[in-house]
Design a protein around this motif. Structure first.
Motif, PDB file in Angstrom:
ATOM      1  N   SER A 206       0.748   3.047   1.946  1.00 23.96           N
ATOM      2  CA  SER A 206       1.473   4.558   1.997  1.00 23.96           C
ATOM      3  C   SER A 206       2.143   5.717   0.897  1.00 23.96           C
ATOM      4  N   VAL A 207       2.445   6.921   1.009  1.00 23.11           N
ATOM      5  CA  VAL A 207       2.767   7.812   0.248  1.00 23.11           C
ATOM      6  C   VAL A 207       3.200   8.896   0.876  1.00 23.11           C
ATOM      7  N   GLY A 208       5.192   9.206   0.904  1.00 23.78           N
ATOM      8  CA  GLY A 208       5.887   9.917   1.715  1.00 23.78           C
ATOM      9  C   GLY A 208       5.442  10.047   3.509  1.00 23.78           C
ATOM     10  N   ASP A 209       4.679  10.240   4.026  1.00 26.77           N
ATOM     11  CA  ASP A 209       4.281  10.610   4.913  1.00 26.77           C
ATOM     12  C   ASP A 209       2.399  10.290   5.167  1.00 26.77           C
ATOM     13  N   ILE A 210       1.476   9.834   4.510  1.00 30.33           N
ATOM     14  CA  ILE A 210       0.265   9.457   4.132  1.00 30.33           C
ATOM     15  C   ILE A 210       0.136   8.319   4.579  1.00 30.33           C
ATOM     16  N   HIS A 211      -0.768   7.266   5.210  1.00 27.31           N
ATOM     17  CA  HIS A 211      -0.563   6.178   5.541  1.00 27.31           C
ATOM     18  C   HIS A 211      -2.259   6.055   5.304  1.00 27.31           C
ATOM     19  N   ALA A 212      -2.327   4.036   4.744  1.00 33.78           N
ATOM     20  CA  ALA A 212      -3.599   3.703   5.123  1.00 33.78           C
ATOM     21  C   ALA A 212      -3.564   2.965   6.492  1.00 33.78           C
ATOM     22  N   PRO A 213      -5.331   2.758   6.879  1.00 36.01           N
ATOM     23  CA  PRO A 213      -4.691   1.586   7.650  1.00 36.01           C
ATOM     24  C   PRO A 213      -4.509   0.372   8.157  1.00 36.01           C
ATOM     25  N   ALA A 214      -4.496  -0.470   8.108  1.00 36.80           N
ATOM     26  CA  ALA A 214      -3.603  -2.125   8.421  1.00 36.80           C
ATOM     27  C   ALA A 214      -4.831  -2.956   6.822  1.00 36.80           C
ATOM     28  N   TYR A 215      -4.076  -3.120   6.292  1.00 44.56           N
ATOM     29  CA  TYR A 215      -4.869  -4.270   5.542  1.00 44.56           C
ATOM     30  C   TYR A 215      -6.540  -4.798   5.909  1.00 44.56           C
TER      31      TYR A 215
ATOM     32  N   MET B 233      -3.104  11.470  -0.982  1.00 47.55           N
ATOM     33  CA  MET B 233      -2.220  10.721  -1.864  1.00 47.55           C
ATOM     34  C   MET B 233      -1.930  11.199  -2.814  1.00 47.55           C
ATOM     35  N   ILE B 234      -3.214  11.222  -4.047  1.00 46.56           N
ATOM     36  CA  ILE B 234      -2.952  11.564  -5.022  1.00 46.56           C
ATOM     37  C   ILE B 234      -2.786  13.664  -4.953  1.00 46.56           C
ATOM     38  N   GLU B 235      -3.171  14.505  -3.635  1.00 45.39           N
ATOM     39  CA  GLU B 235      -3.276  15.655  -3.939  1.00 45.39           C
ATOM     40  C   GLU B 235      -1.702  15.460  -3.490  1.00 45.39           C
ATOM     41  N   ARG B 236      -0.687  15.149  -2.790  1.00 45.47           N
ATOM     42  CA  ARG B 236       0.364  14.921  -2.278  1.00 45.47           C
ATOM     43  C   ARG B 236       0.879  15.197  -4.325  1.00 45.47           C
ATOM     44  N   ILE B 237       1.063  13.927  -4.715  1.00 47.87           N
ATOM     45  CA  ILE B 237       1.259  13.638  -5.658  1.00 47.87           C
ATOM     46  C   ILE B 237       1.737  14.719  -5.868  1.00 47.87           C
ATOM     47  N   GLU B 238       0.267  14.828  -7.026  1.00 49.70           N
ATOM     48  CA  GLU B 238       0.548  16.668  -8.394  1.00 49.70           C
ATOM     49  C   GLU B 238       1.045  17.534  -7.140  1.00 49.70           C
ATOM     50  N   GLU B 239       1.043  17.242  -5.747  1.00 47.39           N
ATOM     51  CA  GLU B 239       1.781  18.584  -5.737  1.00 47.39           C
ATOM     52  C   GLU B 239       3.310  18.612  -5.371  1.00 47.39           C
ATOM     53  N   VAL B 240       3.836  17.523  -5.037  1.00 45.87           N
ATOM     54  CA  VAL B 240       5.387  17.430  -5.535  1.00 45.87           C
ATOM     55  C   VAL B 240       5.291  17.289  -7.172  1.00 45.87           C
ATOM     56  N   ARG B 241       5.042  17.021  -8.115  1.00 44.90           N
ATOM     57  CA  ARG B 241       5.025  16.936  -9.296  1.00 44.90           C
ATOM     58  C   ARG B 241       5.088  17.884  -9.896  1.00 44.90           C
ATOM     59  N   LYS B 242       3.749  19.335  -9.699  1.00 46.42           N
ATOM     60  CA  LYS B 242       3.934  20.902  -9.723  1.00 46.42           C
ATOM     61  C   LYS B 242       5.527  21.330  -9.436  1.00 46.42           C
ATOM     62  N   SER B 243       6.047  21.042  -8.285  1.00 44.87           N
ATOM     63  CA  SER B 243       7.006  21.164  -7.622  1.00 44.87           C
ATOM     64  C   SER B 243       8.411  20.711  -8.591  1.00 44.87           C
ATOM     65  N   ARG B 244       8.157  19.939  -9.549  1.00 48.70           N
ATOM     66  CA  ARG B 244       9.471  19.034 -10.120  1.00 48.70           C
ATOM     67  C   ARG B 244       9.423  18.448  -9.493  1.00 48.70           C
ATOM     68  N   ASP B 245       9.059  18.044  -8.336  1.00 48.24           N
ATOM     69  CA  ASP B 245      10.428  16.378  -7.992  1.00 48.24           C
ATOM     70  C   ASP B 245       9.528  15.444  -7.338  1.00 48.24           C
ATOM     71  N   THR B 246       9.799  14.683  -6.844  1.00 43.98           N
ATOM     72  CA  THR B 246       9.322  13.806  -6.727  1.00 43.98           C
ATOM     73  C   THR B 246       9.222  12.948  -5.140  1.00 43.98           C
ATOM     74  N   ILE B 247       8.173  12.000  -5.286  1.00 40.73           N
ATOM     75  CA  ILE B 247       7.770  11.461  -3.799  1.00 40.73           C
ATOM     76  C   ILE B 247       7.766   9.812  -3.736  1.00 40.73           C
ATOM     77  N   GLY B 248       8.266   9.468  -2.619  1.00 44.86           N
ATOM     78  CA  GLY B 248       7.978   7.504  -2.529  1.00 44.86           C
ATOM     79  C   GLY B 248       6.935   6.797  -2.076  1.00 44.86           C
ATOM     80  N   GLY B 249       7.606   5.219  -1.012  1.00 45.18           N
ATOM     81  CA  GLY B 249       5.831   5.542  -0.602  1.00 45.18           C
ATOM     82  C   GLY B 249       6.229   3.353  -0.893  1.00 45.18           C
ATOM     83  N   VAL B 250       5.310   2.774  -0.261  1.00 43.18           N
ATOM     84  CA  VAL B 250       5.224   1.845   0.545  1.00 43.18           C
ATOM     85  C   VAL B 250       3.880   0.906  -0.491  1.00 43.18           C
ATOM     86  N   VAL B 251       4.173   0.214  -1.382  1.00 42.60           N
ATOM     87  CA  VAL B 251       3.070  -0.634  -1.574  1.00 42.60           C
ATOM     88  C   VAL B 251       2.995  -1.923  -0.010  1.00 42.60           C
ATOM     89  N   THR B 252       2.070  -2.282   0.406  1.00 40.29           N
ATOM     90  CA  THR B 252       1.593  -3.825   1.148  1.00 40.29           C
ATOM     91  C   THR B 252       1.210  -4.994  -0.126  1.00 40.29           C
TER      92      THR B 252
END
Length: 357
Positions: free
Chosen positions: A157-166, A190-209
């Protein structure tokens, strides 16, 4: 002790973000383990900065040198030392925070503990240190592969964007995109969201499974060194990690015991479970099913916006974001999570061997 990890397969890391380099000493690696330098380099390359448009643009090749503990491509049973030089540090990027505390960094707490801190990129608290863990983890992975143990991690996941179960994913596709999510449609979002956040000079979190396959039953200790506790300790020691759960995790609290219990059955001569809410660990010991867990990473603390803070004299100060930083840490965290899981399993493999005749 705070710079060492493990009991029998034990590592100690050293170095700082903007010092001469970083490194690791591995003590307890059995003799005869193949030391595949190409594989070690491949793992380091997966973690290194500057690898894509959604990571920090610091350029480090992370080429390493083995200083001891190997002969003719095999471990000798003596300490293995690896060194990774820093080649692209820009310490001047941090001169403006020499006496200021960056919000949500380790600046203040290091000062409080030691009375001195290396402000250049965070010094020892920098995620640069994790390259040493990845190098050691590559050797642990090689040892475990001879036992058939497979270790995977991916961005779920990145922010509120989630992948299906493993269980619905093809884990062989993790490296097919820059976000390291094996679900292409989700990866693109996810990539689009990170690009959006980067351009706004901010950051975002996520989850690694993380997913561990083919771990034999019987690994882990029953009381103070439970396998899942060791994994939790390992993951919570990674920079920017804010949470760890395994198996059903917090979602399991919403179930009844009759729903949550993993019933046993025989599969040939092997004991199996019908479900795997336990996450492959029961009583702190592996049961032979997949071990799966999730690691939560906070938004990167360095943002390219002004923030209010104080300096070491207690005076009000403004922090201006400078330097080269990740807008989201999770793509580069994937090999770190795998490495720490490998170090835990290598240690518990050796502990298990010593627990019975």
């Amino acid at each position: 002790m705070s710079n060492s990890f493990g009991q029998l397969f034990r590592i100690s890391t050293f170095g700082e973000s903007h010092g001469r380099g970083i490194g690791v000493v591995i003590d307890g690696c059995p003799a005869g383990v193949t030391i595949d330098e190409n594989f070690i380099q491949k793992e380091l390359t997966r973690r290194k900065p500057g690898q894509s448009k959604i990571t920090t643009q610091r350029r480090e090749d992370d080429e390493f040198e083995i200083l001891s503990g190997t002969f003719e491509g095999k471990s000798t049973g003596t300490p293995i030392a690896l060194f990774i030089p820093n080649t692209n540090a820009r310490s001047k990027d941090y001169s403006h925070i020499a006496d200021k505390y960056r919000p949500s960094h380790a600046d203040f707490t290091y000062d409080a503990k030691y009375g001195i801190r290396d402000y250049r990129g965070g010094g020892r608290s920098s995620a640069r240190e994790t390259a040493a863990r990845v190098a050691a983890g590559a050797i642990a992975k090689t040892m475990l592969s001879t036992l058939g143990v497979e270790i995977y991690a991916y961005v779920s996941s990145v922010g509120d964007i989630h992948a299906p179960a493993y269980t619905e994913l093809d884990l062989s596709r993790i490296e097919e995109n820059i976000i390291r999510c094996p679900h292409p449609d989700t990866a693109e979002r996810m990539i689009e969201r990170i690009e959006e956040v980067r351009k706004s000079r901010d950051t975002i979190g996520g989850v690694v499974t993380g997913v561990i396959k083919n771990c034999p039953p019987g690994w882990g200790e029953p009381v103070f060194n439970k396998l899942h506790a060791a994994l939790g300790h390992a993951m919570l020691g990674i920079n920017a990690v804010k949470g760890f759960e395994y198996g059903s995790g917090f979602a399991g609290t919403e179930m009844r015991g009759s729903e949550h219990n993993d019933s046993f059955h025989m599969d040939g001569d092997r004991v199996r479970t019908d479900t795997n809410y336990s996450g492959g660990v029961q009583g702190g010991i592996s049961n032979g099913e997949d071990i799966y867990f999730r690691v939560a990473f906070k938004p990167v603390a360095t943002i390219m916006k002004d923030q209010e803070s104080v300096n070491s004299s207690g005076e009000a100060a403004t922090i201006s974001g400078k330097g080269r930083h990740d807008p989201c840490v999770v793509p580069r965290a994937v090999p770190i999570v795998e490495a720490m899981a490998a170090l835990v399993l290598a240690d518990h493999y050796l502990l298990n061997k010593s627990s019975k005749l």
